[in-house]
Design a protein around this motif. Structure first.
Motif, PDB file in Angstrom:
ATOM      1  N   ARG A 253       0.869  -1.176   0.000  1.00  0.00           N
ATOM      2  CA  ARG A 253       0.000   0.000   0.000  1.00  0.00           C
ATOM      3  C   ARG A 253       0.903   1.223   0.000  1.00  0.00           C
ATOM      4  O   ARG A 253       2.082   1.135   0.379  1.00  0.00           O
TER       5      ARG A 253
ATOM      6  N   ALA B 214       2.368   2.679  -3.856  1.00  0.00           N
ATOM      7  CA  ALA B 214       2.161   1.241  -3.705  1.00  0.00           C
ATOM      8  C   ALA B 214       3.040   0.460  -4.679  1.00  0.00           C
ATOM      9  O   ALA B 214       3.512  -0.638  -4.368  1.00  0.00           O
TER      10      ALA B 214
ATOM     11  N   ASP C 116      -2.575   8.293  -4.166  1.00  0.00           N
ATOM     12  CA  ASP C 116      -1.407   7.629  -4.723  1.00  0.00           C
ATOM     13  C   ASP C 116      -1.255   7.909  -6.223  1.00  0.00           C
ATOM     14  O   ASP C 116      -0.948   7.026  -7.008  1.00  0.00           O
TER      15      ASP C 116
END
Lengths: 331, 159
Positions: A91, A115, A311
């Motif tokens: 993650r 990630a 992300d």
């Protein structure tokens, strides 16, 4: 009488006094530039801080999760007692890094590892940025959060600002930086005039020099940035374990940071790029008392903080290339 | 008082003081500029001083004393002859008329002595205040002034 002649001599030369208008303007311009420069140099400092962050997992891996002699634990919590088992499902990670010089928060950086583990992003926050410090002040400099409540209040302040929760908070001091630099045998700094090897004291001086840096010098933030990039690269080569043991005294982890160690003990980022992110321009907020605060990422703050949370920093960087303050291939 | 008010009311006086210290408009401008940038960056601290004006004068004076050690004047020194330091001041003064001989001699005095003379005979400050600005004892101020006057008198006699 010599005294009277002196008085007359002084009075006769009052015409040499420079025009006030241009002088006043020059003062303003220089002040803004110097504030901006502080920001840029500070964002370079982040590279060092993250070297230490990356080094911490290596140490824990080595000691098999037992108490680490070189890492000072911020709270009374014990380090993990069971051997470290790396998490299978990757993650994204967000770590708050606070660079402390003489007891004050000098560098505040969000280190983001996607990630995909294909880069490290260092997002600088301006020390003089105008922020809400929870339960303390509705409008203060970011650095005040550290003065008022240490790493914990700094973390809560940055969470308030960005909406991010952090996997850990790491505090790094300048002496640790110096030790890290010496441990890798110094770093090579190359400028137009040629290359020079800097030891830890030189590198620390270069970082601290922002206060003495003058306008006559050609782009002084560049040497600092290159020096730090070089250190990050060399650290990766030299094996981070040894580094953290040397720098350990100046490195502090919070509880979450300790937990993080258990999870990411074996992530391998060697060879991946380190991307520095900073605001492309300085934007001032003048306050009533004559003090000036800096606006945090004017115009792009929401997009940036959302990209960290989602992300998707790679896309953000592609859309905002002017936000990249430096990129350092680790080799 | 905020920074803008301070600059409005004090910048001209500080510029005059800097000219008398350095003897040169360009050096004076650099000196004032560098000092005021620091004043602005550290305004909170400056404004807390008992007398911000005296505090800033002291900053400027220290800057003047330090100017060869520090890097801020490097570009000025590079502009002039690098080995001569402040010699540009002398050249400038020597180019002027005879009656400005005292002005020329001033530039050869040690900086601390010159600063003491400026504060007493240009700014008309009492010795206690001069001592505070120079960061020394009152006795030192008097000794500096008396030594400087002796030097100047001796030069007057020679002419």
């Amino acid at each position: 009488m010599i005294e009277n002649e002196l008085r007359e001599t002084f009075a006769r030369h009052e015409h040499l006094v420079p025009d006030q208008g241009p002088l006043r303007q020059a003062i303003e311009v220089t002040t803004v530039r110097r504030r901006r420069r502080r920001l840029v140099v500070r964002s370079a400092g982040a590279a060092l801080a993250v070297t230490a962050v990356l080094a911490v997992p290596a140490l824990f891996n080595y000691t098999g999760g037992s108490a680490a002699p070189a890492v000072e634990v911020a709270s009374s919590a014990s380090p993990p007692e069971t051997p470290v088992t790396p998490v299978a499902a990757a993650r994204p990670l967000n770590v708050l890094v606070i660079g402390v010089d003489q007891g004050r928060a000098d560098t505040v950086v969000i280190a983001h590892v996607p990630a995909a583990r294909d880069a490290v992003y260092l997002v600088s926050l301006p020390r003089d940025g105008h922020v809400v410090v929870p339960q303390y002040s509705a409008g203060e400099k970011l650095s005040v959060a550290y003065d008022a409540g240490g790493a914990d209040l700094m973390r809560r302040t940055v969470r308030e600002l960005t909406g991010l929760t952090f996997d850990g908070t790491v505090t790094v001091s300048y002496p640790a930086v110096k030790a890290l630099t010496d441990e890798v045998g110094g770093v090579q700094l190359c400028l137009d005039a040629g290359c020079e090897n800097l030891d830890g004291a030189d590198a620390t001086a270069l970082l601290r020099a922002r206060h003495q840096v003058r306008d006559g010098d050609a782009s002084p933030d560049r040497p600092a940035q290159r020096c730090l990039g070089a250190l990050a690269a060399k650290a990766a080569d030299a094996g981070l374990l040894a580094l953290i043991q040397i720098g350990g005294d100046g490195v502090t982890l919070d509880d979450a940071g300790l937990k993080l160690l258990g999870e990411v003990g074996d992530i391998d980022l060697a060879g991946e790029p380190v991307v520095g992110i900073g605001a492309p321009r300085y934007s001032a907020i003048p306050l009533d008392d004559g003090e000036i605060r800096e606006q945090v990422y004017p115009g792009t703050a929401d997009a940036l903080f959302t990209a960290i949370a989602d992300d998707s920093l790679a896309a953000f960087v592609a859309a905002h290339p002017d936000h990249v303050t430096g990129q350092q291939p680790q080799r | 008082m905020d920074y803008a008010e301070f600059a409005d009311s004090r910048l001209a006086a500080l510029s005059r003081y800097a000219v008398m210290l350095t003897g040169d408009p360009h050096l004076a401008q650099d000196l004032v500029q560098e000092t005021m940038v620091r004043v602005q960056l550290n305004w909170r601290r400056v404004s807390k001083a008992d007398s911000p004006d005296r505090y800033v004068r002291r900053m400027l004076t220290n800057q003047y004393f330090d100017w060869r050690r520090g890097s801020w004047l490097r570009r000025v020194l590079l502009r002039a002859d690098p080995d001569e330091g402040v010699a540009a001041t002398v050249d400038h003064a020597e180019a002027t008329a005879d009656r400005d001989q005292i002005w020329a001699w001033l530039s050869r005095l040690p900086r601390r002595q010159r600063a003491a003379l400026v504060l007493r005979f240009y700014e008309d400050l009492p010795d206690a205040e001069i001592a505070e600005i120079l960061g020394c004892a009152v006795g030192t101020v008097r000794a500096s002034i008396s030594r400087a006057l002796t030097t100047l008198r001796a030069q007057l006699v020679e002419v």
